[in-house]
Design a protein around this motif. Structure first.
Motif, PDB file in Angstrom:
ATOM      1  N   LEU A 233       0.837  -1.200   0.000  1.00  0.00           N
ATOM      2  CA  LEU A 233       0.000   0.000   0.000  1.00  0.00           C
ATOM      3  C   LEU A 233       0.875   1.255   0.000  1.00  0.00           C
ATOM      4  O   LEU A 233       0.562   2.237  -0.685  1.00  0.00           O
ATOM      5  N   ILE A 234       1.956   1.231   0.749  1.00  0.00           N
ATOM      6  CA  ILE A 234       2.892   2.358   0.735  1.00  0.00           C
ATOM      7  C   ILE A 234       3.451   2.567  -0.667  1.00  0.00           C
ATOM      8  O   ILE A 234       3.498   3.694  -1.184  1.00  0.00           O
ATOM      9  N   GLN A 235       3.859   1.470  -1.291  1.00  0.00           N
ATOM     10  CA  GLN A 235       4.388   1.561  -2.665  1.00  0.00           C
ATOM     11  C   GLN A 235       3.359   2.167  -3.609  1.00  0.00           C
ATOM     12  O   GLN A 235       3.666   3.052  -4.412  1.00  0.00           O
ATOM     13  N   LEU A 236       2.117   1.708  -3.497  1.00  0.00           N
ATOM     14  CA  LEU A 236       1.063   2.196  -4.381  1.00  0.00           C
ATOM     15  C   LEU A 236       0.775   3.674  -4.142  1.00  0.00           C
ATOM     16  O   LEU A 236       0.607   4.448  -5.102  1.00  0.00           O
ATOM     17  N   MET A 237       0.735   4.098  -2.886  1.00  0.00           N
ATOM     18  CA  MET A 237       0.450   5.500  -2.598  1.00  0.00           C
ATOM     19  C   MET A 237       1.602   6.411  -3.031  1.00  0.00           C
ATOM     20  O   MET A 237       1.398   7.592  -3.323  1.00  0.00           O
ATOM     21  N   GLU A 238       2.804   5.863  -3.090  1.00  0.00           N
ATOM     22  CA  GLU A 238       3.933   6.613  -3.658  1.00  0.00           C
ATOM     23  C   GLU A 238       3.752   6.785  -5.171  1.00  0.00           C
ATOM     24  O   GLU A 238       4.064   7.832  -5.731  1.00  0.00           O
ATOM     25  N   GLU A 239       3.221   5.749  -5.800  1.00  0.00           N
ATOM     26  CA  GLU A 239       3.020   5.781  -7.257  1.00  0.00           C
ATOM     27  C   GLU A 239       1.804   6.610  -7.653  1.00  0.00           C
ATOM     28  O   GLU A 239       1.801   7.227  -8.716  1.00  0.00           O
ATOM     29  N   ARG A 240       0.784   6.608  -6.787  1.00  0.00           N
ATOM     30  CA  ARG A 240      -0.463   7.299  -7.111  1.00  0.00           C
ATOM     31  C   ARG A 240      -0.776   8.360  -6.046  1.00  0.00           C
ATOM     32  O   ARG A 240      -1.248   8.040  -4.954  1.00  0.00           O
ATOM     33  N   ALA A 241      -0.518   9.591  -6.393  1.00  0.00           N
ATOM     34  CA  ALA A 241      -0.724  10.703  -5.453  1.00  0.00           C
ATOM     35  C   ALA A 241      -2.199  11.030  -5.258  1.00  0.00           C
ATOM     36  O   ALA A 241      -2.537  11.900  -4.446  1.00  0.00           O
TER      37      ALA A 241
END
Length: 306
Positions: A233-241
């Motif tokens: 989830l951290i990775q995804l939130m880094e990718e999608r602001a």
């Protein structure tokens, strides 16, 4: 018979009074162990208990070994992953929960988190509204049904997925049933999580699934911490602001979430879903009544172990 109320996070006094009334009216003794902090105090208190009422307190094999006279444990609330069910069964101890007693409280908190998120954490900037948005309810149990009820008042378009709830049951409530979690996340602007933590669900809310949310998607978790794959989830939130995550269960990686995603992430300081006077009273008194019913009549209606 001795009934122990073991709550490191105590019930409200009015709830304790209600529990005492039920237990003593049945002719049993009530003993309180509150804010005990150390497990050793719990181990000592359970030695002569015949029944135990708990909240988020952990009942594991060590506790059950110490409780030689124990017949029943009731978790005042819906979730019971804090009780070792296999160990309880091995010790011939019945385990119950009190489903539905906290449901409205949790559902209302879910909407509090939703409103906070779409209004940009109340930071003074222009946000959006929930009206007209598509809400996905992931698991349509007691809490999920209350979420659906409240969502109608907000004017939301409501969808739900539950692998164990028949489509007809969901749709009779005016909610659109979908066939998979993947479909739910692909359709909905907001997803409200209500799945239990099981071997199948732990870490199941992952990059691939949450990435299906449309632009501006919001994930709200009032269920369990363990169902979230935090690293992904951290990775995804880094990718999608554009994504936001609101939770009532502080992640293990809370500091990372808070540092990286200011304005897009919020966690309550401790689990607050059931922290209302009404839920406190309802769950506690239901637990007391279930203990009396079990000890007097052998009623096992809400038993969760084999």
């Amino acid at each position: 018979m001795k009934v122990l109320v073991a709550t490191d996070k105590p019930f409200a006094k009015v709830a304790v009074d209600g529990i005492r009334k039920e237990i003593e009216a049945a002719g049993y003794e009530l003993v309180l162990l509150e804010k005990y902090g150390e497990k050793a105090k719990l181990l000592e208190a359970v030695k002569d208990a015949n029944a135990i009422i708990i909240r988020s307190d952990i009942i594991d094999a060590e506790v059950l070994d110490a409780a030689k006279d124990l017949k029943i444990v009731v978790r005042a609330g819906a979730g019971y992953d804090n009780v070792d069910l296999e160990a309880a069964t091995a010790h011939n101890v019945c385990v119950m929960n009190t489903p539905g007693q906290n449901s409205n409280a949790v559902a209302e908190l879910a909407f509090g988190l939703m409103v906070m998120a779409v209004r940009n954490m109340y930071n003074g900037t222009s946000g959006t509204e929930l009206m007209g948005k598509k809400l996905g309810i992931h698991a349509y149990g007691n809490v999920g049904r209350n979420v659906a009820r409240i969502a109608k008042g907000f004017g939301m378009e409501i969808y739900a997925f539950d692998a164990f709830c028949p489509k007809e049951v969901i749709e009779k409530d005016g909610v659109k049933a979908v066939g998979s979690a993947e479909e739910l996340y692909s359709i909905c602007n907001v997803v409200s999580l209500h799945i239990p933590a099981t071997a199948e669900t732990k870490n199941s809310i992952n990059h691939a699934l949450v990435n299906r949310l449309p632009k501006g998607g919001l994930l709200v978790n009032t269920a369990r911490k363990e169902v979230i794959n935090e690293a992904e989830l951290i990775q995804l939130m880094e990718e999608r602001a554009d994504l936001k995550y609101m939770t009532d269960i502080m992640p293990a990686a809370h500091e990372t979430f808070a540092a990286k995603f200011a304005g897009r992430y919020f966690s309550t300081p401790k689990k607050m879903g059931a922290q209302t006077a009404e839920a406190n009273i309802n769950a506690g008194i239901a637990a007391a009544k279930q203990i009396v019913g079990f000890l007097k009549d052998g009623c096992e209606k809400f038993r969760v172990n084999k």
